[in-house]
Motif scaffolding. Structure first.
Motif, PDB file in Angstrom:
ATOM      1  N   LEU A 188     -74.323 -81.595  33.819  1.00 14.12           N
ATOM      2  CA  LEU A 188     -76.423 -81.903  33.649  1.00 14.12           C
ATOM      3  C   LEU A 188     -76.113 -79.535  32.761  1.00 14.12           C
ATOM      4  O   LEU A 188     -75.411 -79.259  33.087  1.00 14.12           O
ATOM      5  N   PRO A 189     -77.636 -79.922  32.178  1.00 12.14           N
ATOM      6  CA  PRO A 189     -77.373 -79.104  31.846  1.00 12.14           C
ATOM      7  C   PRO A 189     -77.593 -77.871  32.766  1.00 12.14           C
ATOM      8  O   PRO A 189     -78.132 -77.715  33.973  1.00 12.14           O
ATOM      9  N   LYS A 190     -77.485 -76.809  31.959  1.00 16.71           N
ATOM     10  CA  LYS A 190     -77.482 -74.889  32.727  1.00 16.71           C
ATOM     11  C   LYS A 190     -78.642 -74.802  33.444  1.00 16.71           C
ATOM     12  O   LYS A 190     -78.748 -74.508  34.444  1.00 16.71           O
ATOM     13  N   ASP A 191     -79.706 -74.968  32.723  1.00 16.64           N
ATOM     14  CA  ASP A 191     -81.313 -74.589  33.564  1.00 16.64           C
ATOM     15  C   ASP A 191     -81.621 -75.581  34.661  1.00 16.64           C
ATOM     16  O   ASP A 191     -82.274 -75.583  34.786  1.00 16.64           O
ATOM     17  N   MET A 192     -80.563 -76.528  34.982  1.00 19.78           N
ATOM     18  CA  MET A 192     -80.824 -77.522  36.198  1.00 19.78           C
ATOM     19  C   MET A 192     -79.867 -76.763  36.904  1.00 19.78           C
ATOM     20  O   MET A 192     -80.131 -76.818  38.728  1.00 19.78           O
ATOM     21  N   ILE A 193     -79.537 -75.549  37.161  1.00 23.34           N
ATOM     22  CA  ILE A 193     -78.026 -74.889  38.028  1.00 23.34           C
ATOM     23  C   ILE A 193     -78.790 -73.942  38.164  1.00 23.34           C
ATOM     24  O   ILE A 193     -79.009 -72.920  37.294  1.00 23.34           O
ATOM     25  N   ARG A 194     -78.145 -73.435  39.411  1.00 22.18           N
ATOM     26  CA  ARG A 194     -78.549 -72.183  40.250  1.00 22.18           C
ATOM     27  C   ARG A 194     -77.179 -71.466  41.266  1.00 22.18           C
ATOM     28  O   ARG A 194     -76.491 -72.860  42.291  1.00 22.18           O
ATOM     29  N   VAL A 195     -76.823 -70.450  41.445  1.00 23.05           N
ATOM     30  CA  VAL A 195     -75.852 -70.665  42.510  1.00 23.05           C
ATOM     31  C   VAL A 195     -76.915 -69.150  43.478  1.00 23.05           C
ATOM     32  O   VAL A 195     -76.943 -67.893  42.134  1.00 23.05           O
ATOM     33  N   GLU A 196     -76.598 -69.171  44.148  1.00 22.21           N
ATOM     34  CA  GLU A 196     -77.120 -68.504  45.058  1.00 22.21           C
ATOM     35  C   GLU A 196     -76.443 -68.094  46.151  1.00 22.21           C
ATOM     36  O   GLU A 196     -75.752 -68.914  46.694  1.00 22.21           O
ATOM     37  N   GLY A 197     -76.591 -67.002  46.447  1.00 18.82           N
ATOM     38  CA  GLY A 197     -75.354 -67.058  47.644  1.00 18.82           C
ATOM     39  C   GLY A 197     -73.952 -67.354  47.867  1.00 18.82           C
ATOM     40  O   GLY A 197     -73.339 -67.905  48.654  1.00 18.82           O
TER      41      GLY A 197
END
Length: 139
Positions: free
Chosen positions: A50-59
């Protein structure tokens, strides 16, 4: 809200604003676990494609921003139904029976056939509503 047979609410935190309804396009994050507690690394597998703008990293946890039109069957039935009635920023943890998930097929090397799943769902945004639901002067 009436819950489907095979979908059980385990935990909930209410968000803010109006409730998501059939016909709304929403953005949500989820984590899947087998009923025994093992996490299904579906987000990690999706990150590879997937494109990086769809990915988030939290904690330290990787989340994929999924978009779906509620009522269109674009996502697992149990997840779609659990999203109904949620407010932005809300969280639900639900137990999903196989008939509302991946049924007897499962996902090879990730989810066994007829698996009961535990799903954590966060509603991030309601990004659009169908014109019939729009308020006058609002698009």
């Amino acid at each position: 809200m009436k819950w489907l047979s095979g979908l059980k609410l385990l935990e909930e935190r209410e968000g803010e604003g109006r409730e998501a309804q059939k016909g709304d396009r929403v953005v949500y994050n989820s984590r899947l676990f087998l009923n025994k507690g093992d996490e299904i690394p579906l987000n990690a597998k999706q990150v590879e494609r997937l494109p990086k703008d769809m990915i988030r990293v939290e904690g330290g946890i990787t989340f994929v921003d999924h978009k779906t039109l509620l009522g269109s069957r674009q996502t697992m039935a149990g997840v779609e139904h659990a999203l109904m009635g949620m407010k932005i920023g809300g969280y639900r943890k639900v137990r999903i029976s196989p008939h509302l998930a991946y049924r007897g097929k499962g996902i090879p090397d990730l989810i066994p056939p007829d698996a009961v799943l535990i799903c954590e769902i966060w509603l991030r945004d309601i990004v659009s509503i169908l014109p019939s639901k729009a308020l006058p002067g609002v698009i």
